[in-house]
Design an enzyme around this catalytic site. Structure first.
Site, PDB file in Angstrom:
ATOM      1  N   ASP A 193       0.823  -1.211   0.074  1.00 18.63           N
ATOM      2  CA  ASP A 193      -0.088   0.197  -0.076  1.00 18.63           C
ATOM      3  C   ASP A 193       0.645   1.369  -0.011  1.00 18.63           C
ATOM      4  OD1 ASP A 193      -1.868   1.962   0.431  1.00 18.63           O
ATOM      5  OD2 ASP A 193      -2.341   1.358   2.611  1.00 18.63           O
ATOM      6  N   HIS A 367      -4.037   4.580   6.417  1.00 17.25           N
ATOM      7  CA  HIS A 367      -2.727   4.089   5.733  1.00 17.25           C
ATOM      8  C   HIS A 367      -1.493   4.426   6.346  1.00 17.25           C
ATOM      9  CE1 HIS A 367      -5.330   3.463   2.228  1.00 17.25           C
ATOM     10  NE2 HIS A 367      -5.935   4.328   2.495  1.00 17.25           N
TER      11      HIS A 367
END
Lengths: 562, 562
Positions: A193, A367
């Site tokens: 990610d 994130h």
């Protein structure tokens, strides 16, 4: 036999945020990870959604073994209603994701034969020559997983969307033990990610938001109206907890917030003592300092509950009054900045006090930042690295990070959607640079994006349309009457009249002195378009779309051409 | 006599960033401060510029004594080409601002009789019963001033756009002595810049950017391409200084960058040893590590020099090559985030290394943060306070700051454009809440924004236009032939054919069974619109704009109505 190589084919999510979808191919087997959608920008007017182009998979249908879902966000599951009717393969998803997939399929009216398999951290899924093992990761929705994919060529780790949160609110913490053990075994490829790869340091824990919300609610003299993402169940849990702590009841507004909260309460993802959530009737009888309103609209979506409040929509069940405190417990997704600013301003105008992320820590995102990304890299120690989930610059940053963490210069690949990466044991090669197309969904239609169509829409939105009708006598090939001009979206009524009159005369003149060739409709069209377009540009510097309609009339037949 | 009160009338810049314009009125005199433009958003398709509605001034033309300009940014001077032809009053501007006004007037082809007076810090301008004294402030363009306005009712201080910078690069530092002396005398009203009122702390000095630029240039192995605002002369000076220090030459690309840099070099605002700026021919012969390219495009403007480079436009004089370092020495103006992101990504795709404000301190902005705003409040000690220049939430924040600094609760007014505030000696009152309209400029037209027109444009951009032509026999009142359908921006060609065929039959059916009333064009129009609109919504969930064109044909006359 050993000629077979592992292929990595991103179909979405690389170079742009959203519509995440990744395929892995080995020999006769393909597996797919996620199938998400993306919301369009002003670049694609009239488009409701964008989804990955799956022609690569459709052409290799018989190889496809399954779709594994990492979590239930729309950018990871939202394309399933469009993908499954074309590829009825088994889907593997965790419980919360599966619930959300069912909602999506129902909303879009899609019935599918595809099997919806329930899996969870620790599950092992055999898909042809791949075996996919799930491990828990923490993100901003319950039941997120990363994948350990055993391939004939080695282990592939897919991070899903993740952060490192040692004090998460609902998620399970990211499962490091499993990952660290892998590093020792040797990992072929890490897909990780990149959404926040440009941010130094660590992403704060979801837990820190509790303190801020508690302080705001305890100090507020009136109602507290809190907006966040409907699927951010951990945030909703924190709101419920704060409500209980400070003796307030929670009223929920907004369709998606109600739907997901109900589902989460029913399935145990959310917990609250009975009576915490109140009905509209109860709300009306409660003093304002006993109320929290939980609302959709954190992105300033024009039809959301919060925006209706901000705009004093008489149909809104909640109206802003001075003394209200509004907490925007989210940050704008790139592209939504203006909508969110406008909503904030409107709420202030209504007399509310608005607290947003620039003023207090009312949101943390889901994130990993750079130090967390490094942590994952240091544990997994992959030979090859492909940054996923991010705009192009984020992928570049993440590839750089990977190189500083020991991945060989040539083994970190910045790919884009539609590229095909082939990995041998020691080296990899991008064997095709085919930027994948994007499919759109508009209303009930779906297809390839048509650039000419979009350009027409952009022109129409700038300068509108001018329709010019002329009647031609079929016998004499002469104009039968004055041209008529109708416009929409062109100029304001005041300016229009004189432009239209002059335009009519101009068309008349353009067609009159060449009477002999008026039998040719293409010629007539071109004359009208050219003369009017030149006139309007000279007069007002605008270039509307001009549609000539030529109607041929005569004793025997009447025909309209255009 | 004593019934006269000072009126404060914001005509622009309050509640939205941009198109700043403020009027002060006392008895028979009105003065105006600034006359700026604003660039439109996607909310106003087809609009090139937005400017303040000046009808209040036009109606009181004979009272207007002059327009005083605080500095030369477009959001403070850009409306002059549209204002001066209607109000030919004297303009007072500092040297740099006046140069830029002249450029604006020339670009728009405006000739005016208005006198352009040159003023500077220390100037005193007598305008009817007002005397305006100028003091230097530091912002992000040379020659910025704030105003001390002596009115019969007391002193008004207007901050202009300002920050507190003790180590400015080009500006003069904000002139505190003059202001502090005023505080002792007593100030009636402070009007102060709110753009960054939500930011705690201090805005960093322009000087800090020098260090970052120096480090980047000294480390770069290839060319360094730096983009910033063309009018940010202090930044341009820093680039020139860094170039000299590290033995590089500067090549300038982009029309506005070239124009303003040339003007500034000629007038002495920019200084560089001879030979620092190089020609295109020189550029081609220089090794890459001897070159800095200074470019427009810091906001990702689609036709700017940097965006042409990013998109590999063959007409661009500079093409990106791997090894180039691009420095985006600016932050996106709200609304431009997506354009800037896309440009950054494209530059990375071309192989450049891109350094932007998230990665290094390559930009500082030009507005005061909270501590600086407090400093101004503490020196001026105004009785009344009106926050200016900001979106609504910034005005609210700034009014709060003022109250914490001792302004009485009821004496801080959050106004919006078109409000009229009347100040008595001890109390003020908003006597009119007339939100001023906004005027637009599109091509060569200007006027009031027409909401219905904009709504048509938005519809057109979503779903396009469908033109339906039917020919009616004037004698029999029956259809003379099949309806014709032409579309633009509607659906892609693949989907269109079958929809059009079905639509034609539908229109035919809708008009056929009611033949008797086809003489009424309004009825025919409505039938076409309703039947087609319903059909298209049911079939594809889209709502294009439908334009029916009815052509009446007959032996004697042919007439088109619509």
């Amino acid at each position: 036999m050993s000629k077979q190589k592992l292929r990595v084919i991103p179909l979405g999510g690389l170079g742009e945020i959203g519509k995440n979808m990744m395929a892995l191919e080995y020999g006769n087997d393909i597996i797919v990870i996620d199938a998400g959608l993306m919301f369009p920008s002003e670049e694609t007017p009239g488009v409701d959604l964008l989804i990955p182009d799956i022609s690569y998979l459709v052409e290799r249908k018989q190889k496809l073994r399954g779709i594994v879902i990492t979590h239930g966000h729309e950018d990871h599951i939202g394309a399933l209603p469009y993908v499954l009717p074309r590829l009825a393969v088994p889907v593997y998803a965790t419980r919360f994701a599966r619930e959300l997939i069912m909602v999506e399929l129902k909303q879009r009216g899609v019935k599918t034969d595809a099997k919806m398999n329930l899996v969870g951290p620790g599950s092992k899924i055999r898909l042809g020559s791949f075996t996919v093992e799930l491990f828990s990761v923490c993100h901003s929705i319950p039941d997120c997983v990363g994948l350990i994919i055993h391939t004939p060529q080695g282990i592939v780790v897919h991070s899903g969307d993740f952060k490192v949160d040692h004090t998460p609110v609902i998620c399970e913490a990211t499962s490091f033990n499993q990952l660290a053990a892998l590093g020792a075994k040797g990992v072929l490829l890490l897909l990780s990610d990149s959404t926040y790869a440009e941010l130094p340091g660590y992403t704060p824990s979801e837990g820190v938001v509790s303190d801020t919300l508690g302080r705001i609610v305890s100090e507020a003299k009136g109602r507290v109206i809190i907006t966040t993402f409907a699927s951010l169940t951990s945030r909703v849990q924190q709101v419920l907890d704060v409500a209980v702590k400070y003796g307030r009841k929670v009223f929920i507004v907004g369709r998606s917030m109600k739907e997901i909260a109900n589902m989460a309460l029913k399935t145990g993802y959310l917990t609250a003592p009975p009576g915490t959530i109140c009905s509209f009737d109860e709300l009306k009888s409660l003093p304002h300092n006993r109320v929290i309103v939980l609302s959709t609209g954190s992105q300033g979506e024009p039809t959301s509950a919060l925006v209706r409040m901000a705009n004093r929509d008489p149909k809104s069940r909640v109206q802003i009054v001075p003394g209200d405190t509004v907490v925007i417990s989210a940050t704008p997704i790139p592209g939504n900045e203006t909508l969110v600013s406008r909503t904030t301003d409107s709420l202030f105008r209504q007399g509310a006090d608005v607290i947003y992320s620039r003023l207090a820590q009312v949101h943390v995102h889901g994130h990993a930042s750079q130090e967390e990304l490094k942590l994952l890299l240091s544990m997994v120690k992959p030979r090859f690295f492909v940054p996923i989930h991010g705009e192009y610059r984020h992928l570049v940053m993440h590839a750089r990070l990977a190189r500083t963490m020991g991945v060989a210069e040539d083994n970190a690949f910045v790919l884009e959607d539609g590229d095909v990466l082939e990995l041998g044991p020691d080296s990899g090669e991008v064997v095709a640079r085919g930027h994948a197309g994007v499919s759109y969904v508009s209303g009930l239609m779906a297809g390839e994006l048509d650039e000419a169509l979009l350009e027409d829409r952009r022109s129409l939105s700038r300068d509108g349309v001018v329709v010019v009708t002329v009647a031609l006598d079929g016998g004499s090939r002469r104009l039968a009457g004055k041209p008529r001009i109708v416009t929409r979206g062109f100029v304001d009524a005041g300016a229009e009249q004189s432009l239209i009159e002059k335009g009519q005369n101009l068309v008349l003149a353009a067609l009159d002195h060449d009477g002999g060739r008026l039998g040719d409709p293409g010629f007539v069209d071109a004359r009208i378009r050219d003369s009017l377009s030149k006139f309007l540009y000279e007069r007002i510097h605008r270039r509307p779309i001009i549609i000539p309609v030529v109607v041929e009339v005569g004793k025997d037949r009447t025909k309209a051409t255009s």
